[in-house]
Motif scaffolding. Structure first.
Motif, PDB file in Angstrom:
ATOM      1  N   ASP A 243       1.823  52.022  -7.307  1.00 52.81           N
ATOM      2  CA  ASP A 243       1.202  50.713  -7.523  1.00 52.81           C
ATOM      3  C   ASP A 243      -0.171  50.897  -8.157  1.00 52.81           C
ATOM      4  O   ASP A 243      -1.078  51.441  -7.538  1.00 52.81           O
ATOM      5  N   ALA A 244      -0.329  50.450  -9.407  1.00 52.17           N
ATOM      6  CA  ALA A 244      -1.621  50.519 -10.089  1.00 52.17           C
ATOM      7  C   ALA A 244      -2.410  49.232  -9.977  1.00 52.17           C
ATOM      8  O   ALA A 244      -3.630  49.228 -10.152  1.00 52.17           O
ATOM      9  N   LEU A 245      -1.727  48.126  -9.690  1.00 52.36           N
ATOM     10  CA  LEU A 245      -2.402  46.827  -9.693  1.00 52.36           C
ATOM     11  C   LEU A 245      -3.131  46.538  -8.389  1.00 52.36           C
ATOM     12  O   LEU A 245      -4.212  45.942  -8.393  1.00 52.36           O
ATOM     13  N   GLY A 246      -2.553  46.936  -7.258  1.00 53.84           N
ATOM     14  CA  GLY A 246      -3.204  46.670  -5.979  1.00 53.84           C
ATOM     15  C   GLY A 246      -4.630  47.182  -5.927  1.00 53.84           C
ATOM     16  O   GLY A 246      -5.557  46.434  -5.567  1.00 53.84           O
ATOM     17  N   PRO A 247      -4.904  48.439  -6.296  1.00 54.93           N
ATOM     18  CA  PRO A 247      -6.281  48.927  -6.270  1.00 54.93           C
ATOM     19  C   PRO A 247      -7.183  48.275  -7.311  1.00 54.93           C
ATOM     20  O   PRO A 247      -8.402  48.247  -7.149  1.00 54.93           O
ATOM     21  N   MET A 248      -6.623  47.766  -8.399  1.00 52.71           N
ATOM     22  CA  MET A 248      -7.421  47.271  -9.517  1.00 52.71           C
ATOM     23  C   MET A 248      -7.838  45.816  -9.365  1.00 52.71           C
ATOM     24  O   MET A 248      -8.936  45.419  -9.790  1.00 52.71           O
ATOM     25  N   LEU A 249      -6.993  44.999  -8.752  1.00 49.64           N
ATOM     26  CA  LEU A 249      -7.211  43.557  -8.820  1.00 49.64           C
ATOM     27  C   LEU A 249      -8.418  43.095  -8.015  1.00 49.64           C
ATOM     28  O   LEU A 249      -9.200  42.267  -8.484  1.00 49.64           O
ATOM     29  N   ALA A 250      -8.595  43.601  -6.791  1.00 49.09           N
ATOM     30  CA  ALA A 250      -9.702  43.115  -5.956  1.00 49.09           C
ATOM     31  C   ALA A 250     -11.060  43.355  -6.618  1.00 49.09           C
ATOM     32  O   ALA A 250     -11.876  42.422  -6.724  1.00 49.09           O
ATOM     33  N   PRO A 251     -11.380  44.579  -7.088  1.00 50.10           N
ATOM     34  CA  PRO A 251     -12.676  44.748  -7.755  1.00 50.10           C
ATOM     35  C   PRO A 251     -12.793  43.970  -9.054  1.00 50.10           C
ATOM     36  O   PRO A 251     -13.884  43.508  -9.408  1.00 50.10           O
ATOM     37  N   TRP A 252     -11.682  43.799  -9.766  1.00 48.14           N
ATOM     38  CA  TRP A 252     -11.728  42.993 -10.994  1.00 48.14           C
ATOM     39  C   TRP A 252     -12.098  41.550 -10.646  1.00 48.14           C
ATOM     40  O   TRP A 252     -12.942  40.928 -11.304  1.00 48.14           O
ATOM     41  N   LEU A 253     -11.481  41.008  -9.606  1.00 46.21           N
ATOM     42  CA  LEU A 253     -11.769  39.632  -9.208  1.00 46.21           C
ATOM     43  C   LEU A 253     -13.201  39.478  -8.717  1.00 46.21           C
ATOM     44  O   LEU A 253     -13.857  38.474  -8.981  1.00 46.21           O
ATOM     45  N   ARG A 254     -13.692  40.476  -7.990  1.00 48.33           N
ATOM     46  CA  ARG A 254     -15.091  40.421  -7.558  1.00 48.33           C
ATOM     47  C   ARG A 254     -16.027  40.394  -8.761  1.00 48.33           C
ATOM     48  O   ARG A 254     -17.050  39.700  -8.755  1.00 48.33           O
ATOM     49  N   ALA A 255     -15.682  41.152  -9.808  1.00 51.32           N
ATOM     50  CA  ALA A 255     -16.496  41.139 -11.019  1.00 51.32           C
ATOM     51  C   ALA A 255     -16.476  39.780 -11.701  1.00 51.32           C
ATOM     52  O   ALA A 255     -17.400  39.444 -12.448  1.00 51.32           O
TER      53      ALA A 255
END
Length: 445
Positions: A243-255
Motif C-alpha cells: 500500500d503506497a497511498l495509506g502512508p502518503m494521503l494523511a501528510p498530503w492532506l495536512r499540507a
C-alpha cells in the motif's frame, strides 16, 4: 494547485477559460448521474461520458460551503484560512521611527550633539525630549523619532568633531524616517477573508496588534484504504502489493490544511465499507480503490445503498479517469480515488483539493505556466496530468515515469503539467499544478 483555478475551461477541458462557466447548472446537469431505486446494481441507461477535467474541478470547488469560523491563537493559525478580513488594530508604524542607525537631526547642519557622548535614543525608548533646531542626537534603527527632528542622518554619512556633527551628504527633509501609518492606518483592511494564513500573514497580524484570528475550521478527513490485495508493511508477496497511498494521503492532506482524523484499512467487504461511511462524521471521506465497476469494486453500490448523490462519476483525465465525487449528506462529501498511486494523486488534485479549498473558504489562485522542454503525447479527448521538473530558463521538463501505477516521477517532480486534449504540446506553454510541498501559488477549483 489543482483543477478549478483560472485554468478551468469549458467542455473541451482546456486551460485558460473561466472556472465559473464550468459550474453552470446546465453543464452540470448534463453530466450528473441519476440515482436508481435498485441499490444492488447500476442503472441500465447508456453509459455516461466522463466529465471534462476542468469542469470536474469546478464542481468540486462549489460542492461545499465553508466550515464555521472559530477563533485561533496566532501560534495555531498557520495553514488555516482567514474567516473575516484582517484589519489593522493600530497604525503601522504606530509612531515615526528611524529607518537607519545614525543621528536624528533638526534643521540644517552642522548640528550640536549632546554633552554626554553615550546619550542617544534606542528602540523601545519613549524619546519624549524634543530636539531643538540645530541639534542632533544618536538614534538606532526602529527607535522613536523625537519631536522636532526633521531627518535621520545615516552613520556612514556623518562625521563628528568634538560635540559637532557634520554631514558628508545633503540631507533631505524626512530622510530615513518611517512616518507613522506609512504601511497602514488603524482599521485598514490588510488582507481579505479567504486568505491562507502563511508565516508572513502571521507576522503581519502580530505587527497589526492581533493575538488571535477568526479562522475557518480545518476540514476533518477520514481516509479509507480499500483492497484485499494490499499489504501494509514489509515486502509485497504472494501476488499482493504494498500500500503506497495509506502512508502518503494523511501528510498530503495536512499540507492542504485539512486534519486527517484516521486512516481505516478495509478489505473488499461491502458491508464493512457501508458501516464505515455510515458511521463517520468527517467533513470529507477519501477512499482509495473500488471506483470502477468490477466484481470487487463496492464503492458505487455502497453509495447507492447510502442514497448518496453522485456529483462527479468519472473524469476525462489520464491518469485517474475512474475518480468520483459524492455528497453523502448536505454537510459531508466523499472523494473516491482510483487505486493506482499516480491515478489517485490525479484525483487528489482534481477533486479533493478544490473541495477542501471550498470547505476552507479559500478562493482559487492563478496558475503559473511554463513551456514544455520536450514533447508529451496528448490524448485525443482527455486531459493529461504529467509530472515535470522546472529548470529555470529550460522550462518544464516532463519526467519519464508517469504511468498510473508509478510514483517515481512524482517523487522527483516540482509540479504537474496540464496537457490539454488533442494536438501537439511540443514546446507549448501549459498550466502547472503546484504540489503542496513546492507550492508558490495554490490549486485549481
Amino acid at each position: 494547485m489543482t483543477a478549478g483555478a483560472d485554468v478551468k475551461g469549458g467542455a473541451d477541458g482546456k486551460p485558460g477559460a473561466d472556472a465559473d462557466a464550468a459550474r453552470g447548472t446546465t453543464a452540470a446537469s448534463e453530466h450528473e448521474p441519476r440515482r436508481h431505486p435498485d441499490h444492488s446494481r447500476p442503472p441500465t441507461a447508456t453509459p455516461r461520458r466522463p466529465m471534462p477535467w476542468a469542469m470536474a474541478g469546478g464542481v468540486a470547488a462549489g460542492a461545499a460551503e465553508p466550515l464555521p469560523a472559530l477563533t485561533s491563537p496566532l501560534a495555531d493559525a498557520v495553514g488555516r484560512t482567514l474567516a473575516v478580513p484582517l484589519t489593522a488594530l493600530t497604525d503601522l508604524p504606530s509612531f515615526d521611527t528611524s529607518a537607519m542607525d545614525g543621528w536624528a537631526v533638526a534643521g540644517p547642519g552642522p548640528w550640536r550633539l549632546p554633552e554626554d557622548a553615550d546619550q542617544g535614543i534606542v528602540a523601545g525608548q519613549a524619546g519624549d525630549d524634543a530636539l531643538r533646531d540645530g541639534h542632533a542626537v544618536p538614534i538606532a534603527t526602529g527607535a522613536r523619532i523625537p519631536a522636532g527632528a526633521t531627518a535621520v542622518l545615516r552613520s556612514e554619512h556623518g562625521r563628528t568633531s568634538g560635540n559637532e556633527l557634520h554631514t558628508t551628504r545633503r540631507t533631505a527633509q524626512g530622510q530615513d524616517i518611517r512616518p507613522r501609518g506609512q504601511e497602514c492606518r488603524r482599521d485598514d483592511e490588510l488582507l481579505p477573508a479567504g486568505t491562507l494564513i502563511t508565516p508572513a500573514v502571521l507576522g503581519l497580524a502580530a505587527a497589526a496588534g492581533h493575538d488571535e484570528l477568526p479562522v475557518t475550521a480545518r476540514p476533518r478527513v477520514l481516509i479509507v484504504v480499500l483492497g484485499d490485495e494490499l499489504v501494509h508493511e514489509g515486502l509485497p508477496q504472494d501476488g499482493r502489493i504494498r500500500d503506497a497511498l495509506g502512508p502518503m494521503l494523511a501528510p498530503w492532506l495536512r499540507a492542504l490544511g485539512a486534519e486527517a482524523i484516521e486512516t481505516v484499512r478495509l478489505g473488499d467487504d461491502a458491508d464493512a465499507l457501508h458501516d464505515a461511511l455510515a458511521a463517520t462524521d468527517a467533513d470529507l471521506v477519501i477512499t482509495t480503490g473500488g471506483t470502477a465497476s468490477g466484481p470487487r469494486d463496492h464503492l458505487h453500490p455502497t453509495l447507492r445503498r447510502l442514497d448518496a448523490e453522485l456529483l462527479v462519476d468519472g473524469v476525462a483525465v489520464r491518469p485517474g479517469h475512474p475518480m468520483l465525487l459524492a455528497r453523502l449528506t448536505p454537510e459531508r462529501h466523499l472523494v473516491g480515488l482510483p487505486g493506482n498511486p499516480l491515478a489517485a494523486v490525479a484525483g487528489l488534485l482534481t477533486l479533493a483539493e478544490p473541495l477542501l479549498r471550498g470547505l476552507s473558504g479559500r478562493a482559487a489562485p492563478s496558475l503559473r505556466r511554463a513551456a514544455l522542454s520536450g514533447p508529451v503525447p496528448s490524448h485525443p479527448t482527455d486531459t493529461r496530468l504529467v509530472p515535470v521538473v522546472l529548470r529555470g530558463g529550460d522550462g518544464a521538463r516532463p519526467l519519464r515515469f508517469h504511468g498510473p501505477a508509478m510514483l517515481r516521477g512524482l517523487a522527483a517532480a516540482d509540479a504537474i503539467a496540464v496537457i490539454p486534449p488533442g494536438g501537439s504540446t511540443a514546446r507549448g506553454r501549459v498550466a502547472l499544478l503546484d504540489l503542496p510541498w513546492t507550492a508558490t501559488g495554490g490549486g485549481v477549483g
